[in-house]
Design an enzyme around this catalytic site. Structure first.
Site, PDB file in Angstrom:
ATOM      1  N   ARG A 240      73.219 -13.996  -9.653  1.00 44.12           N
ATOM      2  CA  ARG A 240      72.210 -13.042  -9.623  1.00 44.12           C
ATOM      3  C   ARG A 240      73.046 -11.384  -9.731  1.00 44.12           C
ATOM      4  O   ARG A 240      73.999 -11.234  -9.416  1.00 44.12           O
ATOM      5  CB  ARG A 240      71.330 -13.131  -8.554  1.00 44.12           C
ATOM      6  N   GLU A 269      68.778  -5.111 -13.560  1.00 44.39           N
ATOM      7  CA  GLU A 269      68.364  -5.596 -15.015  1.00 44.39           C
ATOM      8  C   GLU A 269      66.881  -5.439 -15.212  1.00 44.39           C
ATOM      9  O   GLU A 269      66.047  -5.719 -14.307  1.00 44.39           O
ATOM     10  CB  GLU A 269      68.967  -6.968 -15.204  1.00 44.39           C
ATOM     11  N   HIS A 287      70.939 -12.151 -19.482  1.00 42.21           N
ATOM     12  CA  HIS A 287      70.161 -13.454 -18.364  1.00 42.21           C
ATOM     13  C   HIS A 287      69.417 -14.649 -19.172  1.00 42.21           C
ATOM     14  O   HIS A 287      68.336 -14.763 -19.091  1.00 42.21           O
ATOM     15  CB  HIS A 287      69.223 -12.728 -17.677  1.00 42.21           C
TER      16      HIS A 287
HETATM   17  C1  GLV Z   1      67.487 -18.140 -13.612  1.00 38.85           C
HETATM   18  O1  GLV Z   1      68.061 -17.009 -13.254  1.00 38.85           O
HETATM   19  C2  GLV Z   1      67.017 -18.971 -12.707  1.00 38.85           C
HETATM   20  O2  GLV Z   1      67.237 -18.780 -11.359  1.00 38.85           O
HETATM   21  O3  GLV Z   1      66.494 -19.986 -13.129  1.00 38.85           O
END
Ligand code: GLV
Length: 330
Positions: A240, A269, A287
């Site tokens: 993250r 982000e 992401h």
């Molecule tokens: C994506 O970042 C998730 O947590 O599934």
């Protein structure tokens, strides 16, 4: 009988919406905008459930404004967008989508790590700019992945899947640091060695971050940690934004204090710090670690299954706060 009303906060597969519509009165996002907190609270008012993504923050203020809310189903394995304690305090069942994205996310994490080590994005940009004139003995020389030391910060499902790829596919030595050590029978097939964080930083050739984002993991990698890494090392973040101090990383990359990085997630982000955009030795992706068609479908279906169970009086398969059920039963 009145059907529960739910909000599907963002666009999702039509078949998932159709399935949800068999159970609920669905208010679906028409334009896939990320709703501002006040707008989200407004749209959720009077609704029993929310189908969310990591972009929607479910916190005490929102829960206070939406007392009818009984369940929130995140289409993501990470759930740092939920204030879980507040959900529990408000009696709101919270769910996520683990397992279905493990292998897909591990593939991407491994690919990013390889891209950083072998300078793929940087050399492709060079080629596209028309700067390639001749072969040179040291052009875009990077570092090997096979046989190198893979360091994992975090060793949950995705960490173990990346470790498997490294150990079994690429002959890597695996070291890891995690809140808790794996049982020996999980470590043994990977040859994985549990080390303290300082050893991890010092020994890893390729460090991959796969830990949840919490107050404790905020800036787990900052200037001091980057300074402890090998100058030849790479850093990959598929965890993250916020786990890495992006400004400190940009400075370390600019000054070549580490060789390269690969990031799929960012602080703040979808904004990305200009300093990161300005350095060449970093691979940046928006992401997308779980983004294969099959996996995104599986995540959407699992989030729907969780919401249908939660509002149907059954235990959702991926319940994050079972205390809520205990309290209802008591
Ligand atoms: C994506 O970042 C998730 O947590 O599934």
């Amino acid at each position: 009988m009145d059907r529960p009303a739910i909000l599907v906060a963002r666009a999702v597969f039509p078949e998932t919406l159709a399935r949800l519509a068999q159970h609920f009165d669905v208010d679906a996002s028409a334009d896939d905008r990320v709703l501002a907190p006040a707008e989200l609270a407004e749209r959720l008012r009077g609704k029993a459930g929310a189908f969310t993504t990591g972009s929607e923050r479910i916190d005490a203020a929102l829960l206070g404004a939406c007392p009818q809310l009984r369940a929130v189903a995140n289409m993501a394995v990470g759930y740092n967008n939920f204030d879980l304690a507040a959900c529990t305090a408000h009696g709101v069942l919270a769910t996520n989508t683990p397992d279905v994205l493990t292998e897909t996310t591990a593939d991407f994490g491994f690919a990013l790590m390889m891209a950083a080590a072998r300078r793929m994005a940087e050399s492709e940009r060079f080629l596209r700019r028309g700067e390639w004139r001749r072969w040179s003995y040291d052009m875009f020389t990077g570092s090997d992945v096979h046989g190198a030391t893979l360091g994992l910060l975090g060793m949950g499902r995705i960490g173990q899947a990346i470790a498997r790829r490294g150990a079994l596919g690429f002959g890597m030595q695996v070291i890891y640091h995690n809140r808790s050590r794996l049982p020996v029978e999980r470590e043994a097939p990977l040859g994985a060695r549990y080390v303290d964080k300082a050893t991890l930083l010092r020994e890893a050739d390729h460090l991959v971050l796969v830990l949840p984002y919490t107050a404790a993991s905020h800036h787990a990698i900052g200037a001091a940690e980057l300074a402890a890494m090998k100058p030849s090392a790479t850093l990959t973040n598929v965890a993250r934004g916020g786990v890495v101090d992006d400004a400190a990383l940009a400075a370390a990359l600019r000054e070549r204090r580490i060789a390269a990085a690969a990031l799929d997630v960012f602080e703040g982000e979808p904004q990305v710090q200009a300093a990161l955009l300005d350095v060449s030795n970093v691979v940046l992706t928006p992401h997308i670690a779980s983004a294969t068609v099959a996996t995104r479908r599986a995540m959407a279906e699992l989030a729907a299954t969780n919401l249908i169970a939660a509002l149907g009086g059954e235990r959702p398969p991926n319940l994050l706060n079972p205390e809520v059920l205990g309290r209802a039963a008591g």
